[in-house]
Enzyme design. Structure first.
Site, PDB file in Angstrom:
ATOM      1  N   SER A  75      38.430   7.793 -43.820  1.00  0.00           N
ATOM      2  CA  SER A  75      40.239   6.836 -43.189  1.00  0.00           C
ATOM      3  C   SER A  75      41.063   6.966 -44.631  1.00  0.00           C
ATOM      4  O   SER A  75      42.151   6.081 -44.658  1.00  0.00           O
ATOM      5  CB  SER A  75      39.894   5.643 -43.327  1.00  0.00           C
ATOM      6  N   THR A 178      41.347   2.338 -46.039  1.00  0.00           N
ATOM      7  CA  THR A 178      42.952   3.220 -46.293  1.00  0.00           C
ATOM      8  C   THR A 178      42.315   2.664 -48.428  1.00  0.00           C
ATOM      9  O   THR A 178      41.709   1.071 -48.698  1.00  0.00           O
ATOM     10  CB  THR A 178      43.478   1.706 -46.623  1.00  0.00           C
ATOM     11  N   THR A 196      45.835   6.876 -47.309  1.00  0.00           N
ATOM     12  CA  THR A 196      45.029   6.879 -46.352  1.00  0.00           C
ATOM     13  C   THR A 196      45.276   7.790 -45.634  1.00  0.00           C
ATOM     14  O   THR A 196      46.516   8.479 -44.977  1.00  0.00           O
ATOM     15  CB  THR A 196      45.846   4.719 -45.853  1.00  0.00           C
ATOM     16  N   ARG A 206      53.541   8.241 -35.830  1.00  0.00           N
ATOM     17  CA  ARG A 206      53.360   6.394 -36.372  1.00  0.00           C
ATOM     18  C   ARG A 206      52.986   6.564 -38.139  1.00  0.00           C
ATOM     19  O   ARG A 206      52.052   7.449 -38.276  1.00  0.00           O
ATOM     20  CB  ARG A 206      51.795   5.939 -35.948  1.00  0.00           C
ATOM     21  N   VAL A 207      53.495   6.115 -38.553  1.00  0.00           N
ATOM     22  CA  VAL A 207      53.692   5.563 -40.203  1.00  0.00           C
ATOM     23  C   VAL A 207      53.328   4.342 -40.522  1.00  0.00           C
ATOM     24  O   VAL A 207      53.885   3.595 -39.691  1.00  0.00           O
ATOM     25  CB  VAL A 207      55.337   5.694 -40.920  1.00  0.00           C
ATOM     26  N   THR A 229      45.614  -3.571 -46.740  1.00  0.00           N
ATOM     27  CA  THR A 229      45.112  -2.821 -46.180  1.00  0.00           C
ATOM     28  C   THR A 229      44.872  -3.411 -45.236  1.00  0.00           C
ATOM     29  O   THR A 229      45.235  -4.480 -45.014  1.00  0.00           O
ATOM     30  CB  THR A 229      42.989  -2.387 -47.049  1.00  0.00           C
ATOM     31  N   GLY A 230      44.667  -3.142 -43.900  1.00  0.00           N
ATOM     32  CA  GLY A 230      44.536  -3.449 -42.488  1.00  0.00           C
ATOM     33  C   GLY A 230      45.616  -2.601 -41.747  1.00  0.00           C
ATOM     34  O   GLY A 230      46.185  -1.874 -42.000  1.00  0.00           O
TER      35      GLY A 230
HETATM   36  C1  SD4 Z   1      47.715   1.484 -42.312  1.00  0.00           C
HETATM   37  N1  SD4 Z   1      46.653  -0.085 -43.575  1.00  0.00           N
HETATM   38  O1  SD4 Z   1      48.066   2.837 -41.571  1.00  0.00           O
HETATM   39  C2  SD4 Z   1      46.738   1.345 -43.220  1.00  0.00           C
HETATM   40  C3  SD4 Z   1      45.479   1.308 -42.402  1.00  0.00           C
HETATM   41  C4  SD4 Z   1      44.565   0.820 -42.933  1.00  0.00           C
HETATM   42  O2  SD4 Z   1      43.081  -0.741 -41.717  1.00  0.00           O
HETATM   43  O3  SD4 Z   1      44.482   0.253 -43.900  1.00  0.00           O
HETATM   44  N2  SD4 Z   1      43.228   0.190 -41.891  1.00  0.00           N
HETATM   45  O4  SD4 Z   1      47.597   0.827 -41.258  1.00  0.00           O
END
Ligand code: SD4
Length: 313
Positions: A75, A178, A196, A206-207, A229-230
């Protein structure tokens, strides 16, 4: 040099560097905190940079570069899982405590998007460059794009996903997620970095939150810093990192600020049980906070791994 050998060489160098630094003296006047288990080698590299006289900006960049260079990380960096079209696209941002910021989003074939984000900050009048424009800027700066082929691991995962094409991000796939990293040096200067490959199997184009200043990352020397993160969409809707820093400006501790941000996300998303967000914060007093919606959000505090408290459970 092809992409695979580039990645392997980078990781070899990074691993060697990390290993030798493990034995270096720790410096308690600095604080480095970062998301997930992969934050540990990143923190070690960042702290070594500080010890060796690097700036706090150098430290956050060097820290997350270790993770970007790991081809087994699904990731972050070029080893990341692709979008639904089978293409890896990367987002990254960097910010200093004097309100300078740079980011890149939707870039392909860039081994170190965090360094490109730093170049946007330092060498352009802009904050964000996206897609083809960011890639052209990279070439102009002497960064060569590597062929955007999937690693074997990522290709296998994408082929499995293609059988059903069911888009539902999995909670706590985040053992490798991330990386957001925050640091404060012995002079009280702060910086942060966030990088990430974004959510696996996202729509092409997508961003997420990571390259958006105030969403995935925010830093202010007068107050503190935060990173998330998330599920990026929920962080974008609430500008969670900015919210956490502003909460600290109003007197909250970093822990209270993290809880405020997560509770805001929860209050705006009736489906909050279906996704994960984790947030980290630090303040000028070198206190830290960590909180998440779901259990299982690990983070690295200097050279120690920890798990945050969570809203659920
Ligand atoms: C996103 N926050 O692109 C990042 C990816 C991530 O758990 O942290 N995923 O949405």
């Amino acid at each position: 040099m092809n992409r695979r050998s580039f990645l392997q060489t980078s990781v070899g160098v990074a691993t060697l560097a990390s290993t030798s630094r493990i034995f270096a003296r720790s410096d308690d006047a600095t604080l480095v905190i970062s998301t997930w288990n992969h934050g540990l080698p990143a923190n070690i590299a960042a702290r070594a940079t500080l010890r060796n006289g690097g700036t706090v900006l150098d430290a956050v960049e060097h820290g997350v570069m270790i993770v970007e260079a790991d081809p087994t990380n699904l990731s972050v960096g070029l080893g990341g899982l692709p979008d639904r079209d089978g293409i890896v696209t990367l987002d990254a941002s960097i910010m200093t405590g004097d309100c300078r910021a740079g980011s890149v989003c939707f870039v392909q074939g860039i081994a170190h998007p965090i360094s490109l984000a730093r170049m946007v900050m330092e060498r352009t009048p802009h904050v964000i460059l996206a897609g083809l424009g960011a890639e052209r800027f990279a070439r102009e700066q002497g960064i060569s794009q590597v062929p955007n082929a999937l690693t074997l691991q990522a290709r296998k995962a994408w082929e499995v996903w293609c059988k059903e094409k069911n888009y539902s991000p999995v909670i706590n796939i985040e053992n490798h997620d991330t990386i957001g990293l925050l640091a404060i040096n012995s002079s009280g200067e702060m910086a942060g970095a966030c990088t990430t490959s974004g959510l696996a199997f996202k729509a092409h184009g997508r961003v997420g939150d990571s390259p958006i200043i105030g969403a995935g990352l925010y830093v202010d020397n007068e107050v503190g810093a935060a990173t998330c993160t998330g599920l990026g969409e929920s962080v974008l809707r609430t500008l969670a990192s900015f919210l956490a820093v502003e909460s600290m400006r109003s007197g909250a501790s970093p822990q209270q600020a993290c809880e405020t941000a997560i509770k805001r996300i929860v209050s705006k998303h009736s489906n909050y049980k279906d996704f994960q967000v984790g947030i980290l914060a630090i303040d000028r007093q070198r206190r830290h906070g960590a909180y998440s919606i779901q259990k299982g959000f690990s983070y690295a505090l200097n050279e120690e791994l920890k798990t945050s408290a969570s809203y659920i459970g």
